[in-house]
Write a protein that holds these residues in place. Structure first.
Motif, PDB file in Angstrom:
ATOM      1  N   CYS A 113       1.126  -1.197  -0.394  1.00  0.00           N
ATOM      2  CA  CYS A 113      -0.182   0.005  -0.146  1.00  0.00           C
ATOM      3  C   CYS A 113       0.905   1.643   0.399  1.00  0.00           C
ATOM      4  O   CYS A 113       0.501   2.420  -1.000  1.00  0.00           O
ATOM      5  CB  CYS A 113      -1.328  -0.488   0.899  1.00  0.00           C
ATOM      6  SG  CYS A 113      -2.402  -1.409   1.600  1.00  0.00           S
TER       7      CYS A 113
ATOM      8  N   ASP B 167      -4.308   8.770  -7.556  1.00  0.00           N
ATOM      9  CA  ASP B 167      -5.590   8.476  -7.738  1.00  0.00           C
ATOM     10  C   ASP B 167      -5.654   6.875  -8.712  1.00  0.00           C
ATOM     11  O   ASP B 167      -5.280   6.124  -8.195  1.00  0.00           O
ATOM     12  CB  ASP B 167      -6.860   8.996  -8.633  1.00  0.00           C
ATOM     13  CG  ASP B 167      -8.010   9.708  -8.231  1.00  0.00           C
ATOM     14  OD1 ASP B 167      -8.468   8.619  -7.417  1.00  0.00           O
ATOM     15  OD2 ASP B 167      -8.545  10.711  -7.836  1.00  0.00           O
ATOM     16  N   ASP B 168      -7.799   6.701  -8.226  1.00  0.00           N
ATOM     17  CA  ASP B 168      -7.625   4.374  -8.510  1.00  0.00           C
ATOM     18  C   ASP B 168      -7.027   4.738  -9.498  1.00  0.00           C
ATOM     19  O   ASP B 168      -7.063   3.407 -10.357  1.00  0.00           O
ATOM     20  CB  ASP B 168      -9.028   4.095  -8.704  1.00  0.00           C
ATOM     21  CG  ASP B 168      -9.279   4.457  -6.741  1.00  0.00           C
ATOM     22  OD1 ASP B 168      -8.288   4.386  -5.784  1.00  0.00           O
ATOM     23  OD2 ASP B 168     -10.036   4.253  -6.400  1.00  0.00           O
TER      24      ASP B 168
ATOM     25  N   GLU C 184      -2.734  -3.752 -12.553  1.00  0.00           N
ATOM     26  CA  GLU C 184      -2.843  -3.808 -10.829  1.00  0.00           C
ATOM     27  C   GLU C 184      -1.920  -4.993 -11.291  1.00  0.00           C
ATOM     28  O   GLU C 184      -2.062  -5.618 -12.094  1.00  0.00           O
ATOM     29  CB  GLU C 184      -4.167  -3.968 -10.078  1.00  0.00           C
ATOM     30  CG  GLU C 184      -4.609  -2.174  -9.297  1.00  0.00           C
ATOM     31  CD  GLU C 184      -3.704  -2.070  -8.035  1.00  0.00           C
ATOM     32  OE1 GLU C 184      -3.420  -3.133  -7.662  1.00  0.00           O
ATOM     33  OE2 GLU C 184      -3.860  -1.109  -8.050  1.00  0.00           O
TER      34      GLU C 184
ATOM     35  N   ARG D 124     -12.885  -2.118 -11.028  1.00  0.00           N
ATOM     36  CA  ARG D 124     -13.963  -0.814  -9.552  1.00  0.00           C
ATOM     37  C   ARG D 124     -12.448   0.148 -10.038  1.00  0.00           C
ATOM     38  O   ARG D 124     -13.250   0.919  -9.509  1.00  0.00           O
ATOM     39  CB  ARG D 124     -13.611  -1.403  -8.502  1.00  0.00           C
ATOM     40  CG  ARG D 124     -14.853  -2.493  -8.842  1.00  0.00           C
ATOM     41  CD  ARG D 124     -15.022  -3.266  -7.283  1.00  0.00           C
ATOM     42  NE  ARG D 124     -13.507  -3.978  -6.490  1.00  0.00           N
ATOM     43  CZ  ARG D 124     -13.380  -5.001  -6.375  1.00  0.00           C
ATOM     44  NH1 ARG D 124     -14.192  -5.864  -6.788  1.00  0.00           N
ATOM     45  NH2 ARG D 124     -12.627  -5.576  -5.571  1.00  0.00           N
ATOM     46  N   ASP D 125     -11.217  -0.148 -10.089  1.00  0.00           N
ATOM     47  CA  ASP D 125     -10.378   1.376 -10.010  1.00  0.00           C
ATOM     48  C   ASP D 125     -11.329   2.265 -11.275  1.00  0.00           C
ATOM     49  O   ASP D 125     -11.339   3.554 -11.624  1.00  0.00           O
ATOM     50  CB  ASP D 125      -9.352   0.929 -10.493  1.00  0.00           C
ATOM     51  CG  ASP D 125      -8.705   0.521  -9.007  1.00  0.00           C
ATOM     52  OD1 ASP D 125      -8.909   0.780  -7.801  1.00  0.00           O
ATOM     53  OD2 ASP D 125      -7.550  -0.627  -8.797  1.00  0.00           O
TER      54      ASP D 125
ATOM     55  N   SER E  42     -14.507   3.433  -9.998  1.00  0.00           N
ATOM     56  CA  SER E  42     -14.518   5.013  -9.002  1.00  0.00           C
ATOM     57  C   SER E  42     -14.029   6.406 -10.118  1.00  0.00           C
ATOM     58  O   SER E  42     -14.237   7.288  -8.698  1.00  0.00           O
ATOM     59  CB  SER E  42     -13.748   4.470  -7.671  1.00  0.00           C
ATOM     60  OG  SER E  42     -12.192   4.985  -8.375  1.00  0.00           O
TER      61      SER E  42
ATOM     62  N   ALA F  60     -10.970  10.677  -6.257  1.00  0.00           N
ATOM     63  CA  ALA F  60     -11.505   9.707  -5.099  1.00  0.00           C
ATOM     64  C   ALA F  60     -10.583  10.432  -3.952  1.00  0.00           C
ATOM     65  O   ALA F  60     -10.812  10.101  -2.698  1.00  0.00           O
ATOM     66  CB  ALA F  60      -9.995   8.682  -4.867  1.00  0.00           C
TER      67      ALA F  60
ATOM     68  N   ARG G 262     -14.242   5.181  -4.152  1.00  0.00           N
ATOM     69  CA  ARG G 262     -12.851   4.432  -3.972  1.00  0.00           C
ATOM     70  C   ARG G 262     -13.277   2.950  -3.406  1.00  0.00           C
ATOM     71  O   ARG G 262     -14.665   3.255  -3.203  1.00  0.00           O
ATOM     72  CB  ARG G 262     -12.208   5.263  -2.355  1.00  0.00           C
ATOM     73  CG  ARG G 262     -10.902   3.866  -2.906  1.00  0.00           C
ATOM     74  CD  ARG G 262      -9.697   4.959  -2.503  1.00  0.00           C
ATOM     75  NE  ARG G 262      -8.416   4.959  -3.287  1.00  0.00           N
ATOM     76  CZ  ARG G 262      -7.541   5.632  -3.312  1.00  0.00           C
ATOM     77  NH1 ARG G 262      -7.220   6.890  -2.641  1.00  0.00           N
ATOM     78  NH2 ARG G 262      -6.173   5.498  -3.747  1.00  0.00           N
ATOM     79  N   ASP G 263     -12.986   2.523  -4.735  1.00  0.00           N
ATOM     80  CA  ASP G 263     -12.981   1.189  -4.438  1.00  0.00           C
ATOM     81  C   ASP G 263     -12.348   0.584  -3.536  1.00  0.00           C
ATOM     82  O   ASP G 263     -11.545   1.084  -2.971  1.00  0.00           O
ATOM     83  CB  ASP G 263     -12.443  -0.343  -6.294  1.00  0.00           C
ATOM     84  CG  ASP G 263     -11.419   0.002  -5.499  1.00  0.00           C
ATOM     85  OD1 ASP G 263     -10.199   0.691  -6.112  1.00  0.00           O
ATOM     86  OD2 ASP G 263     -11.188  -1.926  -5.896  1.00  0.00           O
TER      87      ASP G 263
ATOM     88  N   ALA H 146      -9.639   2.061   2.198  1.00  0.00           N
ATOM     89  CA  ALA H 146     -10.554   2.320   1.332  1.00  0.00           C
ATOM     90  C   ALA H 146     -11.325   4.015   2.090  1.00  0.00           C
ATOM     91  O   ALA H 146     -11.095   4.974   0.869  1.00  0.00           O
ATOM     92  CB  ALA H 146     -11.689   1.787  -0.054  1.00  0.00           C
TER      93      ALA H 146
ATOM     94  N   ASN I 184       1.642   0.200 -10.320  1.00  0.00           N
ATOM     95  CA  ASN I 184       1.235  -0.415  -9.843  1.00  0.00           C
ATOM     96  C   ASN I 184       2.729  -0.855  -9.233  1.00  0.00           C
ATOM     97  O   ASN I 184       3.793  -1.234 -10.129  1.00  0.00           O
ATOM     98  CB  ASN I 184       0.618  -1.302  -9.889  1.00  0.00           C
ATOM     99  CG  ASN I 184       0.745  -2.078  -8.503  1.00  0.00           C
ATOM    100  OD1 ASN I 184       1.085  -3.648  -8.776  1.00  0.00           O
ATOM    101  ND2 ASN I 184      -0.093  -2.097  -7.870  1.00  0.00           N
TER     102      ASN I 184
END
Length: 752
Positions: free
Chosen positions: A35, A60-61, A95, A118-119, A122, A199, A270-271, A280, A558
């Protein structure tokens, strides 16, 4: 789970007290490598992330990019200004789901797809395309095949069920992944300025609303699990850390999210991925410099008697956290019910700390920014990778050709992409199996078209028909390529990473497109080992330098470290996903046209290299070599190659990559189209320098003009006999299309 002693001391000093059990677990997960990027963030400033096309960059996502107008789509990004971009935005993100895919290949890969989708959601975008880049141990290994089959099945199942096409990607086999496969997934979505969501929490007093599946105990501690080496018993001991996906719930969530965006009900989103609700919600308010008051008992739950820590950290899938104005909460509930999704008002945005209560007690009370961004960075020693010696084998031509063409890295990936629904959504103009995918772009959906102001429900439940959902065509083709070559980066991490960037850009150019932006997934082993961290530093610098030279901003990405197992560290693996544009959707195929054999020539456009390092040839024949020198001015090279591919006289175009010219020629041959080619030596046939394409053209003079300073070599003649006749340094072979298919079909044949 346990917070390390130095981190525990830092947290206790900040709080002025001992952290609660829930706080300690939150900090352990949000301050994990997965993270917080504690070992990699100091390196990431090397990337250039700016440009007129960049609407939302890293942090951001997903990134958000403005698409150029059709008139400007064929121009290099550096030659455009702000007025050359239209009203359509695309989102782009990537990701990794590496550790989970080793423990449970089906669910690990499937939930990786769900997370990156989901990113995309969002950001207020509708997902339109997926790319997956997969890395496994030696193809001959039984465990590697088991993981390979499970991962492909998981991606196929999830993507097909949610109706998002998987249009491209890559697959690589290398013994360095034997105990730790990599699953990197990218997603593209479409939105516009009016629908854009970020987000960043905006207003104290707004509600925090959780929409989607109920929370269970699956995926507990997933962020922490992803930040440590895989143990020998990981497949059994770490199974609870792997999430279990429900793609049908995700499909309903996609359509519910669209309805929420249509009605402008989302302030921020946010997912729920790594670190679950705690991750999140704290990151959402931290980005806005705000806090939150959350009642954990209000979270809708799948299992009885869940405690505060479980509710906070479970990574149950198919969930979104929304910031919603108080007056809109009832409408959000109504839409969630319409799509048969759970909905909980779990708290509100505040001006204070991030506070969570459970059963009348405060279990978390911390500063949100300290929790989300306060992890100290690591200062790690590194060792610069060594250069290989030069030791060149000289095998028989027929033996070398057969070994290289049947190498699983160079062989056909049809077995993989035929399991994916790559045409759902009716946007896919260039399908998998070519150099790059091309997606036909349309304006973002607005719920109705000018000709149909009252949308007609097509049965999907969202009140719109298919034309309403996709909107009108923009005339811009979106070209997509992703992948990395572990052989290159094992031999030469810095130059190998530069080659990865040039190779992906060349894939786009072979279809007439130019890069708009890129995202990366930087995979490495345990960074606490100096030689591993040195290789990781090198791929970061190599990728950053190459993308800057290509005038391609890296707008997100990522990092996945601690990809070590009892087998050792993985090769440094810089997956790059590149998104480009071209005017229109038609592109020359990577197949020769036998009907035009008499009136066309076969040309190689681009500089040859001076080494065989990292090649399929050396992997098959043994030996070592320096990595080939890469050409200067890659942006100009890619621009020239794209111009050649777009020319009306170009009948076929294919880049030179895995296996070199020998494999490129084999892939171009078909039943009614062959080639008669002469090359000076084995190096010319098998070296893999990127930035080159083979073209079949009816106008070689036009190719020479468009190539500019690039060398253009006449390779030979196109024939109509379906045979590749190849002469190399005095040796000659002739291989027909059926034999080539047999060689290239090793994956499909072995897994049938």
């Amino acid at each position: 789970m346990s917070l390390s002693e130095p981190d525990h001391e830092l947290v206790a000093a900040e709080l002025g007290r001992e952290p609660t059990a829930a706080e300690a677990a939150l900090f352990e997960n949000l301050w994990s490598e997965h993270c917080a990027y504690r070992s990699s963030r100091p390196l990431l400033s090397a990337f250039d992330s700016e440009g007129d096309q960049v609407v939302v960059g890293p942090g951001d996502d997903a990134a958000v990019l403005a698409l150029p107008t059709p008139e400007a789509a064929d121009a290099p990004a550096g030659a455009r200004d702000a007025d050359d971009y239209g009203d359509t935005y695309v989102t782009f993100g990537i990701e990794s789901h590496n550790h989970p895919s080793y423990v449970d290949p089906f669910d690990g890969a499937a939930t990786g797809v769900g997370g990156i989708v989901r990113d995309t959601m969002s950001m207020g975008a509708y997902p339109i395309a997926l790319l997956d880049s997969l890395y496994f141990g030696d193809f001959g290994s039984e465990e590697s095949r088991y993981l390979f089959e499970g991962v492909v099945e998981g991606i196929s199942h999830y993507g097909n069920c949610i109706g998002v096409p998987t249009v491209g990607g890559s697959v690589a086999f290398h013994d360095g992944y034997e105990g730790n496969p990599l699953v990197n997934v990218a997603c593209v979505g479409v939105t516009n300025e009016d629908r854009l969501v970020t987000a960043t929490a905006e207003e104290p007093g707004n509600a925090l609303v959780l929409v989607g599946n109920a929370t269970g105990r699956d995926g507990l501690g997933g962020a922490s699990f992803a930040s440590e080496d895989l143990a020998e018993d990981a497949e059994t001991e770490d199974r609870p850390a792997v999430q279990v996906g429900d793609p049908y719930a995700e499909k309903r969530l996609i359509e519910c999210n669209e309805a929420l965006v249509d009605e402008d009900l989302i302030v921020a989103a946010r997912d729920l991925g790594a670190a679950g609700l705690g991750g999140a919600s704290s990151e959402l308010v931290a980005k806005g410099g705000l806090g939150a008051a959350i009642d954990l008992e209000a979270v809708h739950q799948r299992e009885p008697n869940m405690n505060a820590l479980e509710i906070l950290l479970a990574e149950s899938q198919e969930r979104m956290c929304y910031e919603v104005a108080p007056d809109d909460v009832d409408r959000v509930r109504d839409l969630a019910e319409r799509f048969d999704l759970g909905c909980s008002v779990i708290g509100e945005v505040t001006e204070g700390n991030y506070v969570c209560t459970f059963e009348g007690e405060t279990v978390v009370d911390v500063d949100a920014e300290f929790l989300a961004d306060g992890a100290p960075m690591n200062d790690l020693p590194s060792t610069e990778p060594a250069e290989p010696d030069r030791d060149l084998p000289d095998p028989d031509l027929e033996e070398a050709f057969e070994a290289v063409v049947s190498d699983p890295n160079a062989a056909s990936k049809r077995w993989v992409y035929r399991q994916y629904d790559h045409e759902v959504g009716t946007r896919t103009a260039m399908k998998p199996g070519d150099d790059a995918a091309i997606v036909a772009m349309r304006e973002a959906a607005t719920g109705a078209t000018p000709d149909d102001p009252e949308p007609v429900d097509d049965g999907s439940g969202d009140g719109r028909n298919e034309d309403d959902r996709h909107g009108d065509a923009t005339g811009v083709g979106l070209a997509l390529s992703s992948g990395a070559n572990p052989r290159w980066t094992s031999v030469a991490p810095y130059d190998g990473a530069r080659a990865v960037a040039l190779e992906n850009a060349t894939n786009l150019a072979a279809k007439g497109a130019l890069p708009l932006a890129a995202v990366d997934c930087l995979n490495g082993g345990n960074p606490e080992k100096p030689e591993v961290y040195g290789g990781f530093e090198a791929i970061v610098d190599g990728l950053a330098d190459a993308c800057a030279a290509l005038d391609t901003p890296v707008v997100g990405g990522n990092v996945s470290l601690y990809n070590d197992s009892v087998e050792g560290p993985i090769p440094p693996t810089p997956t790059l996903a590149v998104l480009g544009t071209r005017a229109g959707y038609d592109a020359p195929p990577a197949r020769l046209d036998g009907d035009a054999a008499e009136n066309s020539e076969l040309l190689l456009v681009g500089h040859a290299g001076d080494g065989l390092g990292g090649s399929a040839y050396l992997a098959a024949a043994g030996g070592s070599d320096r990595f080939p020198a890469l050409p200067d001015d890659p942006a100009a090279i890619v621009s020239s190659l794209a111009a050649v591919a777009r020319h009306e006289a170009t009948l076929a175009s294919h880049d030179v990559s895995d296996g070199g010219l020998a494999v490129a020629l084999a892939e171009l041959v078909d039943d009614d189209a062959g080639a008669d080619v002469t090359l000076p030596d084995h190096a010319a046939a098998f070296e893999e320098t990127p930035g080159r394409i083979v073209v079949q053209t009816t106008d070689p003079e036009a190719v020479a003009d468009l190539a500019g300073d690039l060398p253009v070599f006449r390779l030979g003649d196109v024939t109509a006999d379906g045979t590749l006749s190849l002469s190399v340094g005095g040796e000659s072979i002739a291989v027909d299309a059926d034999s080539i298919r047999e060689l290239r079909g090793v994956i499909e044949r072995e897994l049938a």
